[in-house]
Design an enzyme around this catalytic site. Structure first.
Site, short mmCIF file in Angstrom:
data_model
loop_
_atom_site.label_atom_id
_atom_site.label_comp_id
_atom_site.label_asym_id
_atom_site.label_seq_id
_atom_site.Cartn_x
_atom_site.Cartn_y
_atom_site.Cartn_z
CE LYS A 42 32.41 -34.80 31.76
NZ LYS A 42 32.99 -36.11 31.50
CD GLU A 98 21.03 -30.86 35.78
OE1 GLU A 98 21.73 -30.70 34.76
OE2 GLU A 98 21.44 -31.47 36.78
CG ASP A 99 21.14 -33.47 32.48
OD1 ASP A 99 20.80 -33.23 33.67
OD2 ASP A 99 22.15 -34.15 32.22
CG ASP A 102 16.90 -39.21 39.38
OD1 ASP A 102 15.76 -39.69 39.26
OD2 ASP A 102 17.88 -39.91 39.70
CE LYS A 130 14.99 -40.52 35.51
NZ LYS A 130 15.99 -41.50 35.96
CG PHE A 151 19.33 -44.63 33.76
CD1 PHE A 151 19.63 -43.95 34.93
CD2 PHE A 151 20.22 -44.58 32.70
CE1 PHE A 151 20.82 -43.23 35.04
CE2 PHE A 151 21.41 -43.87 32.81
CZ PHE A 151 21.71 -43.20 33.98
CG ASP A 158 26.62 -39.82 31.47
OD1 ASP A 158 25.89 -39.05 32.10
OD2 ASP A 158 27.53 -40.48 32.01
NE ARG A 164 28.53 -37.03 28.91
CZ ARG A 164 27.99 -36.85 30.12
NH1 ARG A 164 26.78 -36.34 30.23
NH2 ARG A 164 28.65 -37.18 31.21
P1 IMP Z 1 19.67 -35.66 41.07
O1 IMP Z 1 20.69 -34.96 41.92
O2 IMP Z 1 19.32 -37.01 41.61
O3 IMP Z 1 18.45 -34.84 40.80
O4 IMP Z 1 20.38 -36.04 39.73
C1 IMP Z 1 20.63 -35.18 38.76
C2 IMP Z 1 21.73 -35.72 37.87
O5 IMP Z 1 21.74 -37.15 37.81
C3 IMP Z 1 21.51 -35.27 36.46
O6 IMP Z 1 22.19 -34.08 36.21
C4 IMP Z 1 22.06 -36.42 35.63
O7 IMP Z 1 23.43 -36.20 35.39
C5 IMP Z 1 21.92 -37.63 36.52
N1 IMP Z 1 20.74 -38.44 36.13
C6 IMP Z 1 19.58 -38.58 36.80
N2 IMP Z 1 18.73 -39.38 36.16
C7 IMP Z 1 19.35 -39.76 35.02
C8 IMP Z 1 18.97 -40.59 33.91
O8 IMP Z 1 17.87 -41.15 33.80
N3 IMP Z 1 19.91 -40.71 32.93
C9 IMP Z 1 21.13 -40.13 32.98
N4 IMP Z 1 21.51 -39.34 33.98
C10 IMP Z 1 20.64 -39.16 35.00
MG MG Z 2 25.35 -37.67 34.49
#
Ligand code: IMP
Ligand code: MG
Length: 176
Positions: A42, A98-99, A102, A130, A151, A158, A164
């Site tokens: 979301k 994408e937001d 990570d 990141k 974070f 969220d 959010r």
């Molecule tokens: P990844 O698969 O580890 O790259 O994670 C991506 C998803 O993890 C993002 O779409 C976010 O929903 C969540 N996420 C990663 N880091 C953060 C953060 O610092 N705050 C909130 N959500 C995060």
């Molecule tokens: Mg999330």
């Protein structure tokens, strides 16, 4: 007992200014035809809404649901599709919105899934990155801000479904 506090990392004005730059860059880069924006639910909804309006070109929008985190602050390493796109992307210029990137697990998985559907092009626009946390490679064509390993919440992001709707991107800090 621990309490949590919010510290502004990227204020609203900087977010909006950067999105206008990204929108202009995207509008310049793409060939003729609509750009098919695919937002990951979301968290990316707020970014999608502002980015789409910053692209002075025809766009289409659709949503895809992926879960990788649940309610935890660190990745479970597990990814699953929870909602698929409503329409076909075959032959389309697809830009995944994408937001945050990570570990890269989510986008690495989604890129593989969408590639199999034969879009004409497939790129990623992420508001935040990141890079120090990466465990799977992700090549994002458009990145708003690189941030340190902290974070963050707000502007769609969220922690356990909270925060959010904050206008700024904030670091969630545990104090006390
Ligand atoms: P990844 O698969 O580890 O790259 O994670 C991506 C998803 O993890 C993002 O779409 C976010 O929903 C969540 N996420 C990663 N880091 C953060 C953060 O610092 N705050 C909130 N959500 C995060
Ligand atoms: Mg999330």
């Amino acid at each position: 007992m621990t309490t949590t506090g919010l510290r502004v990392l990227i204020p609203e004005e900087r977010i909006q200014a950067r999105i206008r730059e990204l929108g202009a860059e995207i509008a310049r880069d793409y060939p003729e035809g609509p750009i098919f924006l695919v937002a990951i639910l979301k968290g990316a909804c707020f970014f999608l809404a502002d980015l789409a309006r910053a692209i002075d070109r025809p766009v289409r929008i659709d949503f895809i649901g992926i879960s990788s985190y649940g309610c935890a602050k660190s990745s479970s390493g597990e990814v699953k599709l929870t909602k698929d796109l409503d329409s076909s992307i075959e032959g389309a210029d697809v830009l995944i919105v994408e937001d945050i990137i990570d570990t890269g697990v989510t986008l690495n998985y989604l890129l593989h899934v969408l590639e199999q559907r034969n879009p004409r092009s497939l790129r990623v626009a992420a508001l935040l990155d990141k890079p120090s946390r990466r465990i799977r490679p992700v090549d994002a064509a458009y990145v708003g801000f690189e941030i340190p390993d902290q974070f963050v919440v707000g502007y769609g992001l969220d922690y356990a479904e909270q925060y959010r709707n904050l206008r700024d991107i904030c670091v969630l800090e545990e104090t006390g």
